[in-house]
Design a protein around this motif. Structure first.
Motif, PDB file in Angstrom:
ATOM      1  N   ILE A 287       0.841  -1.190   0.000  1.00 40.02           N
ATOM      2  CA  ILE A 287       0.000   0.000   0.000  1.00 40.02           C
ATOM      3  C   ILE A 287       0.880   1.246   0.000  1.00 40.02           C
ATOM      4  O   ILE A 287       1.851   1.333   0.756  1.00 40.02           O
ATOM      5  N   ASP A 288       0.544   2.208  -0.855  1.00 37.95           N
ATOM      6  CA  ASP A 288       1.316   3.452  -0.946  1.00 37.95           C
ATOM      7  C   ASP A 288       1.324   4.163   0.407  1.00 37.95           C
ATOM      8  O   ASP A 288       0.265   4.382   1.016  1.00 37.95           O
ATOM      9  N   SER A 289       2.514   4.523   0.863  1.00 35.37           N
ATOM     10  CA  SER A 289       2.627   5.182   2.169  1.00 35.37           C
ATOM     11  C   SER A 289       1.924   6.530   2.206  1.00 35.37           C
ATOM     12  O   SER A 289       1.568   7.022   3.284  1.00 35.37           O
TER      13      SER A 289
ATOM     14  N   LEU B 146      -2.076  10.183   4.558  1.00 37.28           N
ATOM     15  CA  LEU B 146      -3.339  10.898   4.419  1.00 37.28           C
ATOM     16  C   LEU B 146      -4.306  10.507   5.527  1.00 37.28           C
ATOM     17  O   LEU B 146      -4.982  11.374   6.113  1.00 37.28           O
ATOM     18  N   GLY B 147      -4.368   9.207   5.834  1.00 36.60           N
ATOM     19  CA  GLY B 147      -5.234   8.769   6.925  1.00 36.60           C
ATOM     20  C   GLY B 147      -4.810   9.347   8.261  1.00 36.60           C
ATOM     21  O   GLY B 147      -5.654   9.724   9.083  1.00 36.60           O
ATOM     22  N   GLU B 148      -3.497   9.450   8.482  1.00 37.98           N
ATOM     23  CA  GLU B 148      -3.018  10.031   9.732  1.00 37.98           C
ATOM     24  C   GLU B 148      -3.335  11.523   9.812  1.00 37.98           C
ATOM     25  O   GLU B 148      -3.704  12.029  10.872  1.00 37.98           O
TER      26      GLU B 148
ATOM     27  N   ARG C  28     -11.273   1.830   4.904  1.00 35.44           N
ATOM     28  CA  ARG C  28     -11.143   2.720   3.746  1.00 35.44           C
ATOM     29  C   ARG C  28      -9.792   2.599   3.036  1.00 35.44           C
ATOM     30  O   ARG C  28      -9.724   2.888   1.837  1.00 35.44           O
ATOM     31  N   ILE C  29      -8.752   2.204   3.743  1.00 35.76           N
ATOM     32  CA  ILE C  29      -7.420   2.205   3.143  1.00 35.76           C
ATOM     33  C   ILE C  29      -6.819   0.803   3.104  1.00 35.76           C
ATOM     34  O   ILE C  29      -6.343   0.350   2.060  1.00 35.76           O
TER      35      ILE C  29
END
Length: 279
Positions: free
Chosen positions: A171-173, A178-180, A192-193
C-alpha cells in the motif's frame, strides 16, 4: 528594354512518408471464451488420438467411454454422492484456511511485532508441503474427517497469507499519511485504506488457494477413505477400471478450472478500476 516578368519560386514539394501502423506491445484484446481454447484443444487431441489408435484404450480410455461411464455413475448415484462429500471437505477447508490466512496477514501486515512472531513460522510452513505433514496429522488426528479438513486448510492458508501480506505491505505510504493527517479512527482506516489496498493481493492468493484445496483433497481422499471422488478412484484402481479413474481426474480438473474462473470473475469485477494487461 522590356522588364522581365518575375515569377515567384515554386514551393518545394516534400513527400511525407506514410506512417507505419502502431505496433501493440501488450497481449492484445481479450479473446471471448479464451479460457476454453486450451481445454478444447486438449480434448481434440485426446479424441483424435483415441479414434486413430495412437492412444491405447488400456492406458487412457477414450473420451466417449469416459462420458458413458460418467453417465452410469450418475445414474446409480455414486458420482453425485461422492462429489457432494468432496465438495463439502474442500469448501470447509477453504473457508477455514482463508479466514486463518487473512487474519494472520492483517496482524502481520499492520504490526511489526505481529510480523516478528508470525511471519517466520509461516515461511517455514511454506517450505514444507502440506502433504508432507499427512503422516504426522494421521498420528495426531486419526484418519477421519478432521485430518482431511486440516490438511486442506494447511494447503490453503499459506498462499492467502503470503499474497494478502504482500498486498498490505505494498500500500502506498501516502495513503497512510493521508489517513493520519485526517485523524481517521483505526476501524475507518482499515475499512477505507487497508482493505481496498490489500484486495488485489488477497484475490491473487485466493486463486492459488482454490487450486490448492483441490490438490490437497486428491491426496487425502485416497488415505483410508470410505467416500469422496478420491475414494471412488482408489477403488477403481483395485479393479483396473481406467475409465472411472479418468472420470475422477476430469472431474477434479473441471472443479479446479471452474473455481479459478469464479475467482477471476470476482477479481475482474472487484478491480475494474485498475487497467492492466489482462483488460
Amino acid at each position: 528594354m522590356t522588364a522581365s516578368v518575375l515569377t515567384p519560386p515554386r514551393a518545394a514539394t516534400t513527400t511525407v512518408p506514410a506512417r507505419k501502423p502502431r505496433r501493440r506491445l501488450g497481449p492484445g484484446r481479450p479473446i471471448p471464451f479464451g479460457a476454453a481454447v486450451g481445454p478444447l484443444l486438449l480434448l481434440t487431441v485426446w479424441t483424435v488420438g483415441s479414434a486413430t489408435g495412437w492412444i491405447d484404450s488400456r492406458t487412457l480410455s477414450a473420451p466417449w467411454t469416459v462420458v458413458t461411464t460418467a453417465g452410469d455413475l450418475v445414474a446409480d448415484g455414486r458420482l453425485p454422492d461422492n462429489l457432494a462429500v468432496s465438495a463439502r471437505r474442500a469448501g470447509l477447508g477453504l473457508a477455514i484456511g482463508t479466514a486463518v490466512g487473512t487474519v494472520m496477514a492483517v496482524i502481520s501486515g499492520l504490526s511489526r511485532w505481529g510480523e516478528a512472531i508470525l511471519d517466520g513460522p509461516i515461511q517455514i510452513k511454506r517450505a514444507i508441503p502440506a502433504l508432507a505433514l499427512v503422516p504426522l496429522l494421521i498420528l495426531w488426528l486419526g484418519i477421519g474427517e478432521q485430518m482431511k479438513v486440516t490438511t486442506i486448510t494447511l494447503g490453503v492458508f499459506v498462499p492467502v497469507y503470503i499474497h494478502t501480506h504482500n498486498g498490505l505491505r505494498g500500500i502506498d505510504s501516502r495513503y497512510v499519511e493521508l489517513g493520519e493527517s485526517m485523524r481517521l479512527r483505526p476501524s475507518v482506516f482499515v475499512r477505507r485504506i487497508v482493505l481496498p489496498g490489500a484486495l488485489p493481493g488477497f484475490l491473487l492468493g485466493m486463486r492459488f488457494a482454490v487450486v490448492g484445496a483441490w490438490l490437497s483433497l486428491v491426496v487425502v481422499e485416497q488415505i483410508n477413505s470410505t467416500s469422496g471422488i478420491g475414494y471412488m478412484m482408489d477403488l477403481a484402481r483395485e479393479y483396473g477400471q481406467t475409465d472411472v479413474i479418468i472420470v475422477g481426474l476430469v472431474l477434479y480438473g473441471l472443479l479446479g478450472l471452474l473455481s479459478d474462473g469464479a475467482v477471476r470473475l470476482v477479481q475482474r469485477r472487484a478491480l475494474s478500476w485498475r487497467r492492466t494487461l489482462a483488460d
